[in-house]
Enzyme design. Structure first.
Site, PDB file in Angstrom:
ATOM      1  N   GLU A 131       0.874  -1.164   0.000  1.00 58.56           N
ATOM      2  CA  GLU A 131       0.000   0.000   0.000  1.00 58.56           C
ATOM      3  C   GLU A 131       0.920   1.226   0.000  1.00 58.56           C
ATOM      4  OE1 GLU A 131      -2.828   0.068   3.220  1.00 58.56           O
ATOM      5  OE2 GLU A 131      -3.617   1.994   2.544  1.00 58.56           O
ATOM      6  N   ARG A 151       4.758 -13.014   9.783  1.00 56.75           N
ATOM      7  CA  ARG A 151       5.489 -11.789   9.454  1.00 56.75           C
ATOM      8  C   ARG A 151       6.801 -11.721  10.224  1.00 56.75           C
ATOM      9  NH1 ARG A 151       3.506  -6.605   9.577  1.00 56.75           N
ATOM     10  NH2 ARG A 151       1.571  -7.298   8.682  1.00 56.75           N
ATOM     11  N   LYS A 182       4.342   1.304  10.023  1.00 56.56           N
ATOM     12  CA  LYS A 182       4.506   2.472   9.152  1.00 56.56           C
ATOM     13  C   LYS A 182       3.996   3.713   9.856  1.00 56.56           C
ATOM     14  CE  LYS A 182       3.375   0.125   4.938  1.00 56.56           C
ATOM     15  NZ  LYS A 182       2.397   0.109   3.854  1.00 56.56           N
TER      16      LYS A 182
HETATM   17  P1  ATP Z   1      -0.030  -1.233   6.745  1.00 52.07           P
HETATM   18  O1  ATP Z   1      -1.009  -2.263   7.232  1.00 52.07           O
HETATM   19  O2  ATP Z   1       0.358  -0.191   7.721  1.00 52.07           O
HETATM   20  O3  ATP Z   1      -0.357  -0.729   5.389  1.00 52.07           O
HETATM   21  P2  ATP Z   1       1.687  -3.363   5.940  1.00 52.07           P
HETATM   22  O4  ATP Z   1       2.901  -3.697   6.665  1.00 52.07           O
HETATM   23  O5  ATP Z   1       0.559  -4.321   5.874  1.00 52.07           O
HETATM   24  O6  ATP Z   1       1.309  -2.020   6.572  1.00 52.07           O
HETATM   25  P3  ATP Z   1       1.642  -3.320   3.051  1.00 52.07           P
HETATM   26  O7  ATP Z   1       2.116  -2.229   2.183  1.00 52.07           O
HETATM   27  O8  ATP Z   1       0.212  -3.667   3.008  1.00 52.07           O
HETATM   28  O9  ATP Z   1       2.075  -2.909   4.494  1.00 52.07           O
HETATM   29  O10 ATP Z   1       2.530  -4.622   2.831  1.00 52.07           O
HETATM   30  C1  ATP Z   1       2.887  -5.141   1.582  1.00 52.07           C
HETATM   31  C2  ATP Z   1       3.230  -6.586   1.741  1.00 52.07           C
HETATM   32  O11 ATP Z   1       4.293  -6.755   2.655  1.00 52.07           O
HETATM   33  C3  ATP Z   1       2.051  -7.367   2.273  1.00 52.07           C
HETATM   34  O12 ATP Z   1       1.918  -8.539   1.505  1.00 52.07           O
HETATM   35  C4  ATP Z   1       2.424  -7.656   3.684  1.00 52.07           C
HETATM   36  O13 ATP Z   1       1.887  -8.869   4.105  1.00 52.07           O
HETATM   37  C5  ATP Z   1       3.947  -7.707   3.634  1.00 52.07           C
HETATM   38  N1  ATP Z   1       4.533  -7.346   4.923  1.00 52.07           N
HETATM   39  C6  ATP Z   1       4.351  -6.214   5.610  1.00 52.07           C
HETATM   40  N2  ATP Z   1       5.005  -6.240   6.786  1.00 52.07           N
HETATM   41  C7  ATP Z   1       5.628  -7.433   6.848  1.00 52.07           C
HETATM   42  C8  ATP Z   1       6.460  -8.083   7.820  1.00 52.07           C
HETATM   43  N3  ATP Z   1       6.785  -7.498   8.979  1.00 52.07           N
HETATM   44  N4  ATP Z   1       6.931  -9.318   7.534  1.00 52.07           N
HETATM   45  C9  ATP Z   1       6.618  -9.903   6.378  1.00 52.07           C
HETATM   46  N5  ATP Z   1       5.832  -9.367   5.437  1.00 52.07           N
HETATM   47  C10 ATP Z   1       5.338  -8.145   5.656  1.00 52.07           C
HETATM   48 MG    MG Z   2      -1.419  -3.698   4.649  1.00 51.06          MG
END
Ligand code: ATP
Ligand code: MG
Length: 546
Positions: free
Chosen positions: A31, A257, A267
């Protein structure tokens, strides 16, 4: 890449063997509401790793279905961070490009009697949702006719209703044991300008509806996400099935994760640090963002190596930050040239040496091919104050009364005399070089145990060095709130004297300051004022048994 298969690869192997899929296609769906962090690196390594392993495809898709928090700055940073990590995507896509597809899917569901417009407030929906132990209560709008639903949904799209006045809900099962299946909201009214589609839309799809459609529309075969989406999988499957996408339907697979000790992966909190000016920016070298880690000097290969080593699992856990550092150190040990820097200079006068010369110093004894550089050497040098002791402890092999030490790449010297100031602290050493003791052609017969770094006083350069620590202090006494754990002393700025060769370094060049640690040239450097960031110390504190 190792031969061991993780559970995701086992699923893919079996899908290929059964003929369910013929080509593997994954995606990375960030995102664009912030910069990528080390957690995202794990997801990137999994998705692009599968592409590489199976000769498949991996798309970069910006999941920009939420207009309010997103920004093009983030889109650009995400692209450059992924390239820096060493991955290249097949298609570059924006979920917002599919708003028409999603709208059509919603219409299809309405026509099938599987979606309805509801006038309930968010509050009412929540109240009627039930609990894990009680079924939900059906919405009073659940049995609206297809015609009425279509008319209302078009009106929602056409801007007839204000924010929050109406939503579109999937009509699934209010008694489902899975709360996500109790008629989830799939579209809402939101009069917001979108960074991609502008004011074209005033209704936006919810994540749980949009994501499966994006995957299916793109031909993703394996949609890999983190564990918190496990309970959403039945809804994911429902959406792709009921929207009648062609086979093979994408399959959602969840993994744990990445969490790292003393490392913030939220974030929201990272953005707060940036907005409040507590750090230099998203790419502050202390930030766990990929751009911060890059500026910190971590090599992309080391990050990929780390992700490979920690593996993929279904159990949440916390990895020690020192493990990542240890991967970085392993890499730099092989790749970073050694140079000499003195942080706490003590002047040394070589009383029996006149003139100057260039001595040859090896760049990296661990490199595949040994290379050397020329380092100026003359009568007055600086060594580190800690490499001299007037009253040495036992087994002290550096410079001491009546002792010898080798100056790296140059001569063995003998300590003759220390000059002190009125307080009695040592300000200057008088030493003499041992004849015929030059490195590589030493016939002096003198054996020394200590080799120390030095810089030539006439030609060395003063530089700024940022010593860096974690942005978070350890969680003690149950204080886990990031705000309370902010480490205000995490960047300490000091000066050092370094050898002249560093003047030709470029931003992001990494070095070992011999016997001290690894450092990277920061882009804040000016021709006459170099700035280095500490990457990692030399000593490994990682304890695999912890
Ligand atoms: P937010 O929910 O604040 O937007 P997010 O960490 O979910 O944050 P995204 O941009 O939606 O951010 O994440 C993109 C991809 O990265 C998703 O597939 C998510 O599952 C993965 N991802 C995010 N954080 C982690 C983490 N700590 N470990 C592994 N994968 C992650
Ligand atoms: Mg997300």
């Amino acid at each position: 890449m190792n031969e061991f298969k993780n559970f995701i690869e086992e699923i893919i192997d079996s899908d290929l063997a059964s003929g369910k899929v013929s080509e593997v296609c994954t995606r990375f769906p960030p995102e664009p509401n912030g910069y990528l962090h080390i957690g995202h690196a794990k997801s990137l390594c999994i998705n692009f790793g599968i592409k590489a392993k199976y000769g498949g495809k991996c798309n970069l898709r910006f999941d920009d279905t939420n207009p309010s928090k997103e920004d093009v700055e983030y889109v650009e940073s995400i692209k450059s961070d992924i390239e820096w990590l060493g991955f290249s995507w097949d298609k570059l896509l924006f979920a917002s490009d599919y708003f028409d597809v999603m709208f059509d899917c919603a219409v299809r569901l309405i026509k099938k009697g599987l979606a309805y417009v509801s006038d309930e407030t968010a509050e009412e929906i929540r109240e009627r949702r039930g609990t894990l132990y009680e079924p939900g209560i059906e919405s009073p709008y659940r049995n609206r006719s297809v015609e009425e639903n279509l008319k209302l949904f078009y009106e929602m799209r056409d801007g007839v209703y204000p924010d929050g006045a109406k939503v579109l809900r999937a009509r699934i099962d209010m008694a489902s044991p899975n709360l996500n299946m109790r008629d989830p909201v799939i579209y809402r009214v939101l009069h917001a300008t979108h960074h991609n589609t502008g004011d074209k839309w005033c209704i936006y799809p919810m994540y749980d509806f949009a994501h499966p459609i994006e995957d299916a529309h793109e031909g993703i075969t394996h949609s890999i996400c983190t564990l918190e989406f496990e309970d959403h999988r039945p809804l994911y499957d429902w959406v792709v099935r009921e929207c009648e996408f062609p086979e093979p339907l994408p399959q959602q697979i969840e993994f744990a994760r990445l969490n790292i000790t003393n490392t913030i992966m939220s974030k929201r909190y990272l953005k707060k640090l940036v907005d409040e000016g507590k750090v230099l920016g998203w790419d502050d070298p202390r930030m766990p963002t990929l751009s911060g880690i890059r500026r910190r000097g971590y090599p992309p290969e080391a990050i990929r190596d780390f992700c490979e080593r920690i593996g993929v699992s279904k159990a949440n856990s916390e990895v020690q930050a020192s493990y990542l550092e240890s991967c970085v150190r392993d890499n730099l040990n092989r790749t970073a040239n050694r140079v000499m820097a003195v942080f706490d200079p003590l002047k040394v006068v070589l009383t029996n040496y006149e003139g100057s010369e260039l001595v040859q110093v090896e760049n990296n004894g661990n490199a595949e091919t040994l290379t050397f550089r020329q380092v100026p050497f003359s009568k007055i040098l600086y060594i580190d104050r800690s490499d001299f002791a007037l009253t040495p402890p036992p087994k002290y092999y550096r410079l001491k009364p009546d002792g010898y030490v080798r100056l790296k790449g140059a001569y063995i010297i003998h300590f003759d005399e220390a000059l002190t100031d009125s307080d009695g602290s040592v300000v200057e050493l008088h030493c003499s070089i041992v004849p015929n003791s030059k490195s590589g052609e030493d016939t002096s017969g003198i054996k020394v145990k200590g080799v120390i770094q030095w810089v030539d006083a006439a030609t060395c350069v003063d530089v700024t060095v940022r010593k860096l620590q974690s942005l978070l202090t350890d969680a003690v006494d149950g204080v886990i709130d990031f705000n309370e754990r902010f480490n205000a002393d995490s960047m300490q700025v000091v000066t050092a004297k370094v050898e002249r060769s560093l003047l030709s370094a470029k931003a992001e060049d990494r070095f070992q300051f011999m016997r001290v640690g690894y450092y990277v040239l920061d882009r804040d450097s000016k021709a006459d004022k170099l700035v280095f960031n500490e990457i990692v110390s030399l000593k490994d504190s990682f304890n695999p048994t912890k």
